[in-house]
Design a protein around this motif. Structure first.
Motif, PDB file in Angstrom:
ATOM      1  N   ASN A  55       0.818  -1.220   0.000  1.00  0.00           N
ATOM      2  CA  ASN A  55       0.000   0.000   0.000  1.00  0.00           C
ATOM      3  C   ASN A  55       0.847   1.264   0.000  1.00  0.00           C
ATOM      4  OD1 ASN A  55      -2.375  -1.501   0.191  1.00  0.00           O
ATOM      5  ND2 ASN A  55      -2.135  -1.696   2.416  1.00  0.00           N
ATOM      6  N   ASP A  56       2.155   1.098   0.013  1.00  0.00           N
ATOM      7  CA  ASP A  56       3.083   2.235   0.064  1.00  0.00           C
ATOM      8  C   ASP A  56       3.478   2.572  -1.372  1.00  0.00           C
ATOM      9  OD1 ASP A  56       5.392   3.770   0.105  1.00  0.00           O
ATOM     10  OD2 ASP A  56       6.273   2.726   1.811  1.00  0.00           O
ATOM     11  N   SER A  57       3.000   3.699  -1.854  1.00  0.00           N
ATOM     12  CA  SER A  57       3.185   3.990  -3.280  1.00  0.00           C
ATOM     13  C   SER A  57       4.651   4.275  -3.624  1.00  0.00           C
ATOM     14  CB  SER A  57       2.297   5.154  -3.722  1.00  0.00           C
ATOM     15  OG  SER A  57       2.680   6.319  -3.034  1.00  0.00           O
ATOM     16  N   ALA A  58       5.416   4.798  -2.648  1.00  0.00           N
ATOM     17  CA  ALA A  58       6.842   5.016  -2.932  1.00  0.00           C
ATOM     18  C   ALA A  58       7.531   3.662  -3.164  1.00  0.00           C
ATOM     19  CB  ALA A  58       7.508   5.762  -1.770  1.00  0.00           C
ATOM     20  N   TYR A  59       7.102   2.676  -2.380  1.00  0.00           N
ATOM     21  CA  TYR A  59       7.651   1.316  -2.486  1.00  0.00           C
ATOM     22  C   TYR A  59       7.236   0.677  -3.806  1.00  0.00           C
ATOM     23  CZ  TYR A  59       8.207  -3.588  -0.734  1.00  0.00           C
ATOM     24  OH  TYR A  59       8.541  -4.906  -0.527  1.00  0.00           O
ATOM     25  N   THR A  60       5.936   0.740  -4.102  1.00  0.00           N
ATOM     26  CA  THR A  60       5.463   0.050  -5.309  1.00  0.00           C
ATOM     27  C   THR A  60       5.929   0.747  -6.583  1.00  0.00           C
ATOM     28  OG1 THR A  60       3.349   1.209  -5.118  1.00  0.00           O
ATOM     29  CG2 THR A  60       3.466  -1.044  -4.227  1.00  0.00           C
ATOM     30  N   THR A  61       6.183   2.032  -6.494  1.00  0.00           N
ATOM     31  CA  THR A  61       6.704   2.723  -7.687  1.00  0.00           C
ATOM     32  C   THR A  61       8.049   2.125  -8.080  1.00  0.00           C
ATOM     33  OG1 THR A  61       5.566   4.769  -7.163  1.00  0.00           O
ATOM     34  CG2 THR A  61       7.517   4.953  -8.570  1.00  0.00           C
ATOM     35  N   SER A 308      22.189  -0.430   6.258  1.00  0.00           N
ATOM     36  CA  SER A 308      21.973   0.201   4.949  1.00  0.00           C
ATOM     37  C   SER A 308      22.508  -0.659   3.804  1.00  0.00           C
ATOM     38  CB  SER A 308      22.652   1.589   4.915  1.00  0.00           C
ATOM     39  OG  SER A 308      22.155   2.381   5.951  1.00  0.00           O
ATOM     40  N   PRO A 309      22.010  -1.892   3.686  1.00  0.00           N
ATOM     41  CA  PRO A 309      22.661  -2.831   2.774  1.00  0.00           C
ATOM     42  C   PRO A 309      22.062  -2.913   1.373  1.00  0.00           C
ATOM     43  CG  PRO A 309      21.070  -4.019   4.122  1.00  0.00           C
ATOM     44  CD  PRO A 309      20.948  -2.552   4.489  1.00  0.00           C
ATOM     45  N   LEU A 310      21.054  -2.079   1.065  1.00  0.00           N
ATOM     46  CA  LEU A 310      20.294  -2.286  -0.179  1.00  0.00           C
ATOM     47  C   LEU A 310      20.623  -1.219  -1.224  1.00  0.00           C
ATOM     48  CD1 LEU A 310      16.939  -3.473   1.432  1.00  0.00           C
ATOM     49  CD2 LEU A 310      18.703  -4.868   0.303  1.00  0.00           C
ATOM     50  N   LEU A 311      19.847  -1.211  -2.293  1.00  0.00           N
ATOM     51  CA  LEU A 311      20.173  -0.381  -3.468  1.00  0.00           C
ATOM     52  C   LEU A 311      19.470   0.972  -3.466  1.00  0.00           C
ATOM     53  CD1 LEU A 311      20.045  -3.155  -6.240  1.00  0.00           C
ATOM     54  CD2 LEU A 311      22.012  -2.364  -4.898  1.00  0.00           C
ATOM     55  N   PHE A 312      18.464   1.127  -2.580  1.00  0.00           N
ATOM     56  CA  PHE A 312      17.727   2.394  -2.498  1.00  0.00           C
ATOM     57  C   PHE A 312      17.753   2.868  -1.048  1.00  0.00           C
ATOM     58  CE2 PHE A 312      16.084   0.108  -6.098  1.00  0.00           C
ATOM     59  CZ  PHE A 312      15.926   1.079  -7.079  1.00  0.00           C
ATOM     60  N   ASP A 313      17.890   4.169  -0.850  1.00  0.00           N
ATOM     61  CA  ASP A 313      17.883   4.671   0.525  1.00  0.00           C
ATOM     62  C   ASP A 313      16.445   4.738   1.032  1.00  0.00           C
ATOM     63  OD1 ASP A 313      16.683   7.052  -0.315  1.00  0.00           O
ATOM     64  OD2 ASP A 313      18.560   8.177  -0.350  1.00  0.00           O
ATOM     65  N   GLY A 314      16.310   5.146   2.270  1.00  0.00           N
ATOM     66  CA  GLY A 314      14.991   5.129   2.905  1.00  0.00           C
ATOM     67  C   GLY A 314      13.984   6.032   2.213  1.00  0.00           C
ATOM     68  N   SER A 315      14.481   6.985   1.447  1.00  0.00           N
ATOM     69  CA  SER A 315      13.570   7.870   0.705  1.00  0.00           C
ATOM     70  C   SER A 315      13.296   7.360  -0.702  1.00  0.00           C
ATOM     71  CB  SER A 315      14.171   9.275   0.622  1.00  0.00           C
ATOM     72  OG  SER A 315      14.429   9.775   1.912  1.00  0.00           O
ATOM     73  N   GLY A 316      13.868   6.218  -1.019  1.00  0.00           N
ATOM     74  CA  GLY A 316      13.632   5.654  -2.352  1.00  0.00           C
ATOM     75  C   GLY A 316      14.596   6.146  -3.412  1.00  0.00           C
ATOM     76  N   ASN A 317      15.617   6.877  -2.978  1.00  0.00           N
ATOM     77  CA  ASN A 317      16.613   7.347  -3.963  1.00  0.00           C
ATOM     78  C   ASN A 317      17.574   6.218  -4.329  1.00  0.00           C
ATOM     79  OD1 ASN A 317      15.768  10.148  -3.830  1.00  0.00           O
ATOM     80  ND2 ASN A 317      16.685  10.145  -1.773  1.00  0.00           N
ATOM     81  N   LYS A 318      18.004   6.229  -5.578  1.00  0.00           N
ATOM     82  CA  LYS A 318      18.994   5.245  -6.020  1.00  0.00           C
ATOM     83  C   LYS A 318      20.329   5.550  -5.342  1.00  0.00           C
ATOM     84  CE  LYS A 318      16.890   4.913 -10.587  1.00  0.00           C
ATOM     85  NZ  LYS A 318      16.980   5.331 -12.013  1.00  0.00           N
TER      86      LYS A 318
END
Ligand code: G3I
Length: 444
Positions: A55-61, A308-318
């Motif tokens: 339901n989180d549109s930033a996530y699903t985008t 912080s191990p992933l490809l996008f930060d908490g704001s969804g930035n690459k």
């Protein structure tokens, strides 16, 4: 029950596709992870997905834009799908499956049998009652998702850490050492078309006892016809130093057993760009490395978000690691689609070249794969070039010495003294109509 071929798996050919990298021009470079992976021989770049975040549109985008494969992070685990014995609960898992499949993403089922995340009723079981319960669980869940799940992590994390190379002690292990193969056979019976994987962590370093132990299990399963199609390396790395320099050897060694290899839960502490691109380069170098899945989208979605191990930060930035991964994917070998897909195949066409001819005899066709025999006339020392159509893949060969071009779709088979007929098995991977094409036959 799916039928499986008893063939001699070629190690040489499957490894040789590791070859030369062809650099894509920037003008044609893919701009998302999934699209770029798809261009690398029909690979998948996926992510773990939590139903609660749909339901989180930033996530699903980001999910919709970047990924062509998903793994439910927790929703298919035993405690989620069978919270009470005999009472199955699929709501959140179905939601993810529906979300993914309606967008053309493939689903990895995770996981049917595991010592962890067992519901209370199962934790308290043992012996034949537990064996029966886990096999029923495997059967029921694999049946429910039949046709919707491309790969199953049938068994997860069954080996011990450390130097013992032993099975992990668990209530499942105590039901008998054959519990893993029993689970694979039950999954195979329930969903003959799903690709069945063994999945574990700390099997990344080729020299580790745990890696060697899992390798021997897969080797044993293949030799005895236990239905296994793939091995998942979770690849939870704690930092650049934890990415082993022999990772590619591990991937190619498993692949040489005749299974696909998948990187199933990738995350790396602080997301160093070099380790991330090394992982991608290693996967692209092994033709049977078909899937890379990161264990979450944004750092804030991670099971270890403080790292912080992933490809996008908490704001969804690459992040920089994202760019490193996309660049590595785009710079990887690009097999494209080396053959024009034939609509009906060419069972008897023998295009001559030099002084021999090669004719194709179609062999057994199963739900997910088919055999092909090729008979050579006019030479005793010969080499035959065979091209298959993406996303089909040759999974095994016999009675010849194969080598591969960098695409992995064009095989040159040379005589090895075993006669004038060789054969191979092709995985359809969703394309059931294409058939191999003989490109040339050369006497030497
Ligand atoms: O949803 C509940 C929430 O309602 C509750 O308030 C909260 C507090 O207890 O727990 C929430 O559930 C947690 C769940 O993650 C969702 O966040 C569970 O307690 C927690 O145990 C669970 O952790 C998962 C872990 O596996 C254990 O199953 C992680 O999300 C998941 O990323 C992790 O994934 C595993 C793979 O399956 C196998 N390989 C290792 C990997 C990392 O541990």
């Amino acid at each position: 029950m799916r039928l499986r071929t008893a063939v001699v798996v070629s190690t040489v050919g499957l490894l040789a596709a590791a070859g030369t990298l062809v650099f894509a021009s920037n003008a044609s470079a893919a701009t998302t992870l999934g699209a770029s992976a798809a261009e690398r021989g029909g690979r998948y770049f996926g992510t773990a997905v939590a139903a609660s975040r749909l339901n989180d549109s930033a996530y699903t985008t980001i999910l919709n834009r970047e990924f062509n494969q998903v793994t439910p992070e927790n929703e298919m685990k035993i405690d989620a799908t069978e919270p009470q014995q005999g009472q199955f609960s699929y709501g959140n898992a179905d939601r993810i499956v529906q979300y993914a499949t309606s967008r053309g993403m493939k689903v990895r089922g995770h996981t049917l049998a595991w010592h962890s995340q067992q519901p209370g009723w199962m934790q308290n079981m043992s012996g034949s009652a537990l064996r029966q319960a886990i096999l029923n669980h495997v059967t029921q869940v694999a049946t429910h998702f039949r046709g919707q799940v491309t790969w199953w992590d049938v068994v997860n994390e069954a080996y011990a850490d450390g130097s013992s190379g032993a099975r992990r002690d668990s209530n499942l292990q105590r039901t008998g050492n054959d519990w893993i193969e029993a689970a694979f056979r039950a999954a195979d019976a329930a969903d003959p078309n799903a690709l069945l994987c063994y999945n574990d962590y700390n099997i990344d370093n080729w020299n580790d006892a745990k890696t060697q132990a899992v390798y021997r299990m897969v080797q044993d399963f293949k030799s005895r016809g236990v239905p296994i199609d793939c091995v998942g390396l979770q690849s939870h790395f704690t930092g650049g130093s934890n990415y082993p320099s022999n990772y590619r050897t591990t991937l190619s060694s498993f692949a040489a057993l005749g299974v696909d290899v998948h990187i199933t839960e990738l995350d790396i502490r602080n997301a160093p760009t070099s380790a991330y691109s090394n992982v991608v380069n290693d996967c692209l170098a092994v033709s049977r490395c078909r899937v890379i899945t990161v264990w979450g989208i944004r750092d804030s979605d991670s099971w270890r978000s403080s790292e912080s191990p992933l490809l996008f930060d908490g704001s969804g930035n690459k992040k920089a690691a994202y760019n490193a991964v996309l660049t590595a994917l785009n710079n990887g070998s690009d097999p494209g689609n080396p053959t024009t897909p034939p609509s009906t195949g060419n069972p008897t066409t023998p295009p001559p070249s030099g002084s021999c001819t090669a004719s194709v005899t179609p062999g057994t066709v199963w739900g997910d794969r088919y055999n092909t025999s090729v008979t050579v006339n006019g030479a005793s020392n010969w080499s035959v070039v065979v091209a298959i159509t993406s996303p089909q893949r040759i999974s095994a060969t016999w009675s010849g010495s194969p080598s591969w071009d960098s695409s992995g779709y064009v095989m040159t088979m040379r005589s090895n003294g075993s006669g004038n007929t060789f054969g191979f098995t092709t995985m359809m991977n969703g394309n059931s109509s294409a058939r191999p094409q003989i490109r040339s036959c050369t006497a030497s």
